[in-house]
Design a protein around this motif. Structure first.
Motif, short mmCIF file in Angstrom:
data_model
loop_
_atom_site.label_atom_id
_atom_site.label_comp_id
_atom_site.label_asym_id
_atom_site.label_seq_id
_atom_site.Cartn_x
_atom_site.Cartn_y
_atom_site.Cartn_z
N GLY A 187 -2.42 7.29 -18.01
CA GLY A 187 -1.24 6.51 -17.70
C GLY A 187 -1.49 5.44 -16.66
O GLY A 187 -0.60 5.07 -15.91
N GLN A 188 -2.74 4.94 -16.58
CA GLN A 188 -3.12 3.92 -15.59
C GLN A 188 -2.87 4.40 -14.16
O GLN A 188 -2.51 3.61 -13.28
N ARG A 189 -3.07 5.68 -13.95
CA ARG A 189 -2.90 6.22 -12.60
C ARG A 189 -4.03 5.77 -11.67
O ARG A 189 -5.18 5.62 -12.09
N VAL A 190 -3.67 5.59 -10.41
CA VAL A 190 -4.60 5.21 -9.36
C VAL A 190 -4.53 6.28 -8.27
O VAL A 190 -3.45 6.77 -7.94
N PHE A 191 -5.70 6.64 -7.72
CA PHE A 191 -5.78 7.70 -6.73
C PHE A 191 -6.33 7.17 -5.41
O PHE A 191 -7.26 6.36 -5.41
N LEU A 192 -5.79 7.65 -4.32
CA LEU A 192 -6.30 7.35 -2.99
C LEU A 192 -7.04 8.58 -2.48
O LEU A 192 -6.45 9.65 -2.33
N VAL A 193 -8.35 8.44 -2.23
CA VAL A 193 -9.19 9.57 -1.81
C VAL A 193 -9.67 9.33 -0.38
O VAL A 193 -10.21 8.26 -0.07
N ASP A 194 -9.47 10.33 0.49
CA ASP A 194 -9.84 10.15 1.90
C ASP A 194 -11.30 10.53 2.15
O ASP A 194 -12.03 10.92 1.23
N LYS A 195 -11.74 10.43 3.40
CA LYS A 195 -13.14 10.68 3.73
C LYS A 195 -13.54 12.14 3.58
O LYS A 195 -14.73 12.46 3.54
N ASP A 196 -12.53 13.04 3.49
CA ASP A 196 -12.80 14.45 3.23
C ASP A 196 -12.75 14.77 1.75
O ASP A 196 -12.72 15.93 1.36
N ARG A 197 -12.68 13.71 0.92
CA ARG A 197 -12.69 13.81 -0.54
C ARG A 197 -11.45 14.49 -1.10
O ARG A 197 -11.48 15.10 -2.16
N ARG A 198 -10.34 14.38 -0.38
CA ARG A 198 -9.06 14.91 -0.86
C ARG A 198 -8.16 13.76 -1.31
O ARG A 198 -8.16 12.69 -0.72
N VAL A 199 -7.39 14.01 -2.36
CA VAL A 199 -6.49 12.99 -2.91
C VAL A 199 -5.23 12.93 -2.05
O VAL A 199 -4.51 13.91 -1.91
N ARG A 200 -4.96 11.74 -1.48
CA ARG A 200 -3.83 11.57 -0.57
C ARG A 200 -2.71 10.72 -1.16
O ARG A 200 -1.68 10.53 -0.52
N GLY A 201 -2.94 10.21 -2.37
CA GLY A 201 -1.89 9.43 -3.02
C GLY A 201 -2.19 9.24 -4.49
O GLY A 201 -3.36 9.14 -4.88
N ILE A 202 -1.13 9.21 -5.31
CA ILE A 202 -1.27 8.95 -6.75
C ILE A 202 -0.22 7.89 -7.10
O ILE A 202 0.96 8.03 -6.73
N TYR A 203 -0.62 6.85 -7.84
CA TYR A 203 0.24 5.69 -8.05
C TYR A 203 0.15 5.21 -9.50
O TYR A 203 -0.83 5.48 -10.19
N ASP A 204 1.18 4.49 -9.92
CA ASP A 204 1.15 3.78 -11.20
C ASP A 204 0.46 2.44 -10.95
O ASP A 204 1.01 1.55 -10.29
#
Length: 220
Positions: free
Chosen positions: A179-196
């Protein structure tokens, strides 16, 4: 001056002072980003009492060839900063809108070395390094900033489905319900945001949350 007028004037002068004291005492603004993709709930004992705590998924290591032909690892992307991950299909109607929005992210953080971008091919059979090089040139990808990644189908499917929890598209071979999702990954390799990734509003939120995350790094 009449006593009533004196009282009113005193109250008018007192309001800014009270507002200042209130903001000074209670006005600290702390905006914490959520963490996504929980793995399991663990129990730990603190001061003799058991507490439940959610353990969140850490994106596993990968190493994939980019548009330059050089292999790029997750440690290079997340080291001391963060990265924006997306999955693209050139045959998708939203492909151009997605990458056009990501161009805005690159431009905003052009001079911030801690922000990198990784676009994973959802069609590796078609997207060779040479093809990715043309994509990168088309969207003005800055070397060392925005990586278009490809590789063998099994590795890319593992990254998509196991690491970013995308589901295979029904009735297709190797396709993804991203669905054209975009992910924000922090320096600890955890996903901190999911966006259209096709929404201007959502990408504005992404850019704001990148700034929040960088602020937390600077004020740890």
């Amino acid at each position: 001056m009449r006593p009533k007028q004196t009282l009113v004037l005193g109250l008018i002068l007192l309001v800014p002072v009270l507002a200042f004291l209130f903001l000074k005492s209670f006005g600290t603004n702390r905006y914490a980003l959520p963490t996504y993709l929980p793995d399991y709930v663990d129990s730990t004992q603190v001061d003799g009492k058991w507490q439940r705590d959610t353990v969140f998924h850490q994106v596993g290591d990968f190493r994939l060839p980019a548009q330059s032909g050089r292999e790029v690892s997750q440690s290079e992307l997340a080291d001391k900063g963060l990265y924006v991950a997306s999955f693209f299909e050139t045959g998708s109607a939203d492909y151009q809108r997605l990458n056009t929005q990501l161009m805005r992210v690159q431009e905003k953080f052009r001079r911030e070395p801690r922000v990198k971008m990784a676009s994973f091919s959802a069609d590796p059979a078609h997207d060779s390094v040479a093809v990715l090089s043309r994509y990168a040139e088309q969207y003005g990808a800055i070397a060392g900033k925005w990586f278009f990644l490809t590789g063998d189908e099994a590795t890319l499917n593992k990254v998509a489905t196991q690491e970013f929890r995308l589901s295979p598209a029904a009735g297709t071979s190797g396709g993804l319900q991203h669905g054209q999702r975009v992910f924000l990954v922090d320096k600890d390799r955890r996903v901190r945001g999911i966006y259209d990734g096709t929404s201007e509003k959502e990408i504005n939120r992404l850019m704001t949350e990148i700034e929040v995350l960088l602020y937390t790094y600077d004020h740890e």
